[in-house]
Design an enzyme around this catalytic site. Structure first.
Site, PDB file in Angstrom:
ATOM      1  N   ASP A  67     -11.047  69.634 111.985  1.00 50.45           N
ATOM      2  CA  ASP A  67     -11.526  69.040 113.243  1.00 50.45           C
ATOM      3  C   ASP A  67     -13.037  68.847 113.262  1.00 50.45           C
ATOM      4  O   ASP A  67     -13.650  68.785 114.332  1.00 50.45           O
ATOM      5  CB  ASP A  67     -11.123  69.923 114.434  1.00 50.45           C
ATOM      6  CG  ASP A  67      -9.712  69.623 114.925  1.00 50.45           C
ATOM      7  OD1 ASP A  67      -9.211  68.506 114.656  1.00 50.45           O
ATOM      8  OD2 ASP A  67      -9.105  70.499 115.566  1.00 50.45           O
ATOM      9  N   LYS A  72     -14.948  66.493 115.659  1.00 49.76           N
ATOM     10  CA  LYS A  72     -15.097  66.747 117.098  1.00 49.76           C
ATOM     11  C   LYS A  72     -16.554  66.981 117.508  1.00 49.76           C
ATOM     12  O   LYS A  72     -16.874  66.956 118.695  1.00 49.76           O
ATOM     13  CB  LYS A  72     -14.251  67.954 117.505  1.00 49.76           C
ATOM     14  CG  LYS A  72     -12.757  67.646 117.574  1.00 49.76           C
ATOM     15  CD  LYS A  72     -11.960  68.840 118.096  1.00 49.76           C
ATOM     16  CE  LYS A  72     -10.482  68.494 118.222  1.00 49.76           C
ATOM     17  NZ  LYS A  72      -9.688  69.642 118.726  1.00 49.76           N
ATOM     18  N   HIS A 131     -12.045  61.328 116.481  1.00 49.96           N
ATOM     19  CA  HIS A 131     -12.595  62.462 115.724  1.00 49.96           C
ATOM     20  C   HIS A 131     -12.007  62.548 114.320  1.00 49.96           C
ATOM     21  O   HIS A 131     -12.654  63.052 113.401  1.00 49.96           O
ATOM     22  CB  HIS A 131     -12.386  63.782 116.482  1.00 49.96           C
ATOM     23  CG  HIS A 131     -11.037  64.399 116.281  1.00 49.96           C
ATOM     24  ND1 HIS A 131      -9.932  64.074 117.058  1.00 49.96           N
ATOM     25  CD2 HIS A 131     -10.600  65.336 115.390  1.00 49.96           C
ATOM     26  CE1 HIS A 131      -8.894  64.775 116.664  1.00 49.96           C
ATOM     27  NE2 HIS A 131      -9.259  65.560 115.656  1.00 49.96           N
ATOM     28  N   HIS A 171      -4.674  64.586 109.377  1.00 48.97           N
ATOM     29  CA  HIS A 171      -3.879  65.670 109.982  1.00 48.97           C
ATOM     30  C   HIS A 171      -3.310  65.310 111.352  1.00 48.97           C
ATOM     31  O   HIS A 171      -2.576  66.103 111.949  1.00 48.97           O
ATOM     32  CB  HIS A 171      -4.702  66.971 110.049  1.00 48.97           C
ATOM     33  CG  HIS A 171      -5.737  66.995 111.136  1.00 48.97           C
ATOM     34  ND1 HIS A 171      -6.893  66.254 111.080  1.00 48.97           N
ATOM     35  CD2 HIS A 171      -5.797  67.684 112.305  1.00 48.97           C
ATOM     36  CE1 HIS A 171      -7.628  66.489 112.158  1.00 48.97           C
ATOM     37  NE2 HIS A 171      -6.974  67.351 112.918  1.00 48.97           N
ATOM     38  N   HIS A 172      -3.652  64.117 111.859  1.00 48.92           N
ATOM     39  CA  HIS A 172      -3.036  63.649 113.110  1.00 48.92           C
ATOM     40  C   HIS A 172      -2.071  62.479 112.859  1.00 48.92           C
ATOM     41  O   HIS A 172      -1.574  61.878 113.817  1.00 48.92           O
ATOM     42  CB  HIS A 172      -4.100  63.245 114.130  1.00 48.92           C
ATOM     43  CG  HIS A 172      -4.735  64.414 114.823  1.00 48.92           C
ATOM     44  ND1 HIS A 172      -4.033  65.254 115.657  1.00 48.92           N
ATOM     45  CD2 HIS A 172      -6.003  64.893 114.773  1.00 48.92           C
ATOM     46  CE1 HIS A 172      -4.844  66.200 116.115  1.00 48.92           C
ATOM     47  NE2 HIS A 172      -6.052  66.012 115.580  1.00 48.92           N
ATOM     48  N   ASP A 228      -1.807  73.292 112.257  1.00 48.15           N
ATOM     49  CA  ASP A 228      -2.689  73.132 113.418  1.00 48.15           C
ATOM     50  C   ASP A 228      -1.893  73.148 114.718  1.00 48.15           C
ATOM     51  O   ASP A 228      -2.237  73.852 115.681  1.00 48.15           O
ATOM     52  CB  ASP A 228      -3.458  71.820 113.270  1.00 48.15           C
ATOM     53  CG  ASP A 228      -4.493  71.604 114.353  1.00 48.15           C
ATOM     54  OD1 ASP A 228      -5.018  72.611 114.869  1.00 48.15           O
ATOM     55  OD2 ASP A 228      -4.788  70.438 114.680  1.00 48.15           O
TER      56      ASP A 228
END
Length: 509
Positions: free
Chosen positions: A370, A373, A398, A424-425, A453
C-alpha cells in the site's frame, strides 16, 4: 623363446596381502604363448598387486574382452592372427573407437617382417614393440613392470584431473548457495562427490568466552546411513573418545585433521565456525588431502559471501518494514498490519510449494503493498465512513501510484514490491483495478498478497468497522472464491485457517 623364461625370481607375498590385481590381456593365436606367459608371470607382483590374466585367441575375441574389462592395464598383442594385420587393426580400434588412451599396448610378434618396427611405431599408437624371440623371462618381467608403472601413473594423473574438475564444479555449486543451511547441505553433496564419501556430518561450533573449557556443537546437516544420536546441540564430551580427540585438535589448531578413515575439515570466518566430520571405509589419500585443501579455501570464501549476503538481507528487511510502517502511520491503520500481511503471504507461498528464496522475497516485498497511499489526501484516507464515488476513484489510484514509485529498481525485492503494489487489488473475475486483469493474468505475487491483505482487514478493527468473527470471515472467503480471489489460494487458506489465525493472535495491534 629362451628356456630361462621359466626361471621365476619375484618373491610372492601371501595371497591375503594382495588386495587388487592388474588386468593383463594376452592376445595371441598360439596356445603356447598364453601358457608360457602365464607360467612366467604367475607369481609376479608390482606395487603390491598380482596379475589377473585375461586371454583372447583373436582380435575379435580381444574386442569382447575389452568390453567386459574396460580397466585392463596392459595388452600383450600379436600382430598376425586371423589376418596379417589383425593386431594392428585392434590397436586402432582401441585408440580411435574405444578412446582408451590409458591401456598400455605392447606388440609381440614372431614375424617382424610382416610388421616392420619403424613403420609400426610411427603409424600406430603402441607403447613398445618386441620380437617374441628376444623376450626372456627377465626381460618380460622388466617389460611388464615398466608398462604397469606407466599405466599406474597415467591413471593417477587422470584421477587428479577428475578430482580437480570436481573441486571446480563443487566450488561453483557452493558459491551459488546464499543461506547457511542450504550451503552446508550443498557442501556435503559436493564433498561426497570429491571424496567418494559414505558417511558425513557437519557441525557448527559455537565458541563461548571460555572456549578452551566448553565447546558446543550443533548438527546442521547430515548424510549417511547412521542416524545422529542427538539433533540438539551437544557438548564435546557427548561424542565418542576418538571424535572428541579429532574435534579438539581441529578446533584448537584451527586446521583440518586426517586420521585413517576419518577427516575433520575446519572452516571459519567472523560469523561461522564449521566442522565437517567425514568417515569412509577406504583411507584418505594424499590426493584427497590436496583436493580437501583446495575446496576448503573456497568454502571459507563462500561462508564470507553468505555472511555479507545475510547482512544485506537483514538491512534490506529492516528498511522495507520501516517503509511499510511509515505508510501505515500515514493511513492510521494497525501498526502490525504490514507484518501480518507479509507473514500471511509467505505462509500461503510456502503451502503452494514455492522455492524458499521466492518465499523470503515475498515476505520482504509484501509490506510495501500500500505504499501508494502516501499520495492519497488525508480527507479520503482517514474518512471514517463510506467513500463517495469520486473519492473512491481517487483512492483506487494508490495501486498504480505505488507501482510507479517502485518500478525501475535494480533490486529484485523492489521489483517484486512494485508488482505487488500494482496488482494486489486485481480480482480473479477481472473486476478489480487498476488494469482489470483476470485469472492467471494477475501476477501470483499480487494474488497472494490480495487474499492476505483482505483476510487481515476482515479480522482487524478499522476506523470504519469492527473485526469480523471467524465464521463470517470463512463465509466471505468461500463466497469470493473464483470471484475476488484465486480459488486455489482460498482453499489453502481455509484448509490451514488455524495457522493464519495463530499469526493474527501472535501479532496483535
Amino acid at each position: 623363446m629362451s628356456d630361462d623364461i621359466f626361471l621365476l625370481d619375484d618373491a610372492a607375498p601371501e595371497p591375503s596381502a594382495l588386495l587388487e590385481q592388474w588386468k593383463l590381456l594376452i592376445v595371441d593365436d598360439e596356445p603356447e604363448v598364453h601358457h608360457i606367459t602365464n607360467m612366467t608371470l604367475s607369481q609376479f607382483v608390482f606395487d603390491n598387486k598380482s596379475i589377473q590374466f585375461i586371454h583372447a585367441n583373436s582380435a575379435q575375441q580381444a574386442k569382447e574382452q575389452l568390453k567386459q574389462h574396460p580397466d585392463i592395464a596392459l595388452i600383450l598383442l600379436d600382430v598376425v592372427m586371423e589376418t596379417d594385420d589383425a593386431g594392428l587393426c585392434l590397436v586402432r580400434y582401441i585408440r580411435e573407437q574405444l578412446h582408451n588412451q590409458s591401456v598400455r599396448i605392447v606388440l609381440r610378434t614372431g614375424q617382424p617382417g610382416q610388421a616392420p618396427e619403424d613403420e609400426v611405431v610411427d603409424n600406430y599408437d603402441i607403447n613398445d614393440y618386441k620380437d617374441k624371440t628376444e623376450l626372456t623371462s627377465q626381460k618380460l618381467r622388466t617389460l611388464i613392470r615398466a608398462s604397469l608403472r606407466s599405466y599406474r601413473d597415467i591413471c593417477a594423473l587422470e584421477k587428479h584431473k577428475k578430482g580437480l574438475e570436481k573441486v571446480v564444479k563443487a566450488s561453483r555449486g557452493i558459491f551459488e548457495k546464499n543461506a547457511l543451511f542450504n550451503f552446508v547441505e550443498g557442501v556435503l553433496e559436493h564433498l561426497a562427490a570429491v571424496l567418494n564419501l559414505e558417511d558425513s556430518c557437519i557441525y557448527q561450533v559455537e565458541q563461548y568466552a571460555y572456549r578452551i573449557h566448553e565447546t558446543q556443537l550443533q548438527l546442521l546437516a547430515y548424510q549417511g546411513d547412521k542416524q545422529p544420536a542427538k539433533p540438539t546441540p551437544q557438548q564435546l564430551s557427548d561424542f565418542p573418545a576418538h571424535q572428541q580427540q579429532l574435534f579438539s585438535e581441529a578446533i584448537n589448531n584451527k586446521q583440518h585433521v586426517f586420521a585413517d578413515n576419518a577427516l575433520v575439515i575446519y572452516c571459519e570466518n567472523s560469523a561461522y565456525n564449521l566442522l565437517f566430520y567425514i568417515t569412509r571405509t577406504a583411507p584418505f589419500s594424499q590426493a584427497d588431502h590436496h583436493f580437501t585443501k583446495l575446496l576448503s579455501e573456497n568454502i571459507v570464501v563462500a561462508l564470507e559471501n553468505i555472511r555479507l549476503n545475510e547482512l544485506i538481507l537483514t538491512n534490506q528487511k529492516e528498511v522495507l518494514y520501516r517503509l511499510g510502517e511509515i505508510v501505515e502511520t500515514r493511513s492510521k491503520e494497525s501498526g502490525m498490519h504490514v507484518r501480518r500481511v507479509a507473514l500471511f503471504t509467505a505462509l500461503l507461498a510456502e503451502q503452494l510449494g514455492l522455492p524458499e528464496l521466492i518465499i523470503e522475497q515475498l515476505k520482504l516485498a509484501a509490506p510495501l503493498h500500500d505504499v501508494g497511499k502516501v499520495a492519497i489526501p488525508d480527507a479520503i484516507l482517514h474518512k471514517p465512513g463510506k467513500l463517495e464515488p469520486d473519492e473512491w476513484e481517487i483512492m483506487q489510484t494508490h495501486a498504480a501510484i505505488g507501482e510507479k514509485m517502485l518500478e525501475g529498481s535494480n533490486i529484485e525485492v523492489l521489483q517484486l514490491a512494485a508488482e505487488i503494489a500494482g496488482s494486489h487489488h486485481e480480482k480473479w473475475d477481472g473486476s478489480g483495478y487498476p488494469k482489470g486483469l483476470k485469472g492467471e493474468q494477475i501476477p501470483l505475487s499480487g494474488r497472494l498478497t490480495a487474499i492476505a491483505d483482505v483476510f487481515d482487514a476482515l479480522a482487524s478493527k478499522r476506523c470504519y468497522k469492527d473485526a469480523w468473527p471467524e465464521p463470517q470471515i470463512i463465509d466471505y472467503l468461500k463466497q469470493q472464491r473464483a470471484q475476488q480471489f484465486d480459488p486455489q489460494l482460498v482453499d489453502l487458506l481455509l484448509d490451514n485457517f488455524a495457522d493464519f489465525m495463530a499469526i493474527r493472535e501472535k501479532y496483535q495491534d
